[in-house]
Design a protein around this motif. Structure first.
Motif, short mmCIF file in Angstrom:
data_model
loop_
_atom_site.label_atom_id
_atom_site.label_comp_id
_atom_site.label_asym_id
_atom_site.label_seq_id
_atom_site.Cartn_x
_atom_site.Cartn_y
_atom_site.Cartn_z
N LEU A 13 0.83 -1.21 0.00
CA LEU A 13 0.00 0.00 0.00
C LEU A 13 0.86 1.26 0.00
O LEU A 13 0.54 2.24 -0.67
CB LEU A 13 -0.95 -0.01 1.20
CG LEU A 13 -2.08 -1.03 1.11
CD1 LEU A 13 -2.81 -1.12 2.44
CD2 LEU A 13 -3.04 -0.68 -0.01
N TYR A 14 1.96 1.21 0.74
CA TYR A 14 2.86 2.37 0.72
C TYR A 14 3.49 2.55 -0.66
O TYR A 14 3.58 3.67 -1.17
CB TYR A 14 3.96 2.23 1.78
CG TYR A 14 4.90 3.41 1.75
CD1 TYR A 14 4.51 4.64 2.28
CD2 TYR A 14 6.14 3.32 1.15
CE1 TYR A 14 5.34 5.74 2.22
CE2 TYR A 14 6.98 4.41 1.09
CZ TYR A 14 6.58 5.61 1.63
OH TYR A 14 7.40 6.70 1.55
N GLU A 15 3.90 1.45 -1.28
CA GLU A 15 4.48 1.52 -2.63
C GLU A 15 3.47 2.11 -3.61
O GLU A 15 3.84 2.88 -4.50
CB GLU A 15 4.92 0.14 -3.09
CG GLU A 15 6.13 -0.40 -2.37
CD GLU A 15 7.41 0.34 -2.73
OE1 GLU A 15 7.69 0.50 -3.94
OE2 GLU A 15 8.14 0.75 -1.81
N LYS A 16 2.22 1.77 -3.46
CA LYS A 16 1.16 2.25 -4.35
C LYS A 16 0.89 3.74 -4.16
O LYS A 16 0.75 4.48 -5.12
CB LYS A 16 -0.12 1.45 -4.10
CG LYS A 16 -1.30 1.87 -4.93
CD LYS A 16 -2.52 1.03 -4.63
CE LYS A 16 -3.70 1.48 -5.46
NZ LYS A 16 -4.89 0.68 -5.15
N HIS A 17 0.84 4.18 -2.90
CA HIS A 17 0.43 5.56 -2.62
C HIS A 17 1.59 6.49 -2.27
O HIS A 17 1.39 7.72 -2.26
CB HIS A 17 -0.57 5.57 -1.45
CG HIS A 17 -1.82 4.81 -1.74
ND1 HIS A 17 -2.75 5.20 -2.67
CD2 HIS A 17 -2.28 3.64 -1.22
CE1 HIS A 17 -3.74 4.34 -2.71
NE2 HIS A 17 -3.48 3.37 -1.85
N ASN A 18 2.75 5.93 -1.92
CA ASN A 18 3.91 6.71 -1.50
C ASN A 18 3.56 7.68 -0.36
O ASN A 18 4.02 8.82 -0.33
CB ASN A 18 4.53 7.47 -2.69
CG ASN A 18 5.94 7.90 -2.41
OD1 ASN A 18 6.67 7.24 -1.68
ND2 ASN A 18 6.34 9.03 -2.95
N ASN A 19 2.69 7.20 0.53
CA ASN A 19 2.22 8.03 1.62
C ASN A 19 1.77 7.10 2.75
O ASN A 19 0.84 6.30 2.55
CB ASN A 19 1.06 8.91 1.13
CG ASN A 19 0.49 9.80 2.19
OD1 ASN A 19 0.02 9.34 3.23
ND2 ASN A 19 0.51 11.09 1.92
#
Length: 93
Positions: A82-88
């Protein structure tokens, strides 16, 4: 798993505390094999259907609920993705 998947440990512990009241390594009365009203399992409260998408092999409800290592590893894989997808981190959490 937090280090290898680059998930800050504060988020790992925060989720475990929020989901199942885990207070850290000296929490001797902690019961990690909980099940939520919606069927989320274990210390990180991950659903079996979600965990199966992240696991290479046979994964049962009992294994996800009772094997802390599998539960945490799969939950952190999900957070990492999820972090890789949203960078947040806010969106990932």
């Amino acid at each position: 798993y937090a280090d290898s998947l680059q998930v800050p440990k504060k988020y790992l512990y925060g989720i475990a505390y929020e989901e199942t009241s885990y207070k850290g390594p000296l929490d001797w009365g902690y019961k990690p094999n909980r099940v939520s009203e919606v069927g989320a399992l274990g210390p990180m409260q991950i659903k079996l259907s979600t965990a199966k998408r992240l696991y290479d092999g046979l994964l049962t409800k009992s294994k996800l609920k009772n094997d802390i290592e599998i539960n945490v590893m799969l939950s952190l894989k999900l957070l990492h993705n999820l972090y890789e997808k949203h960078n947040n981190w806010g969106l990932a959490l």
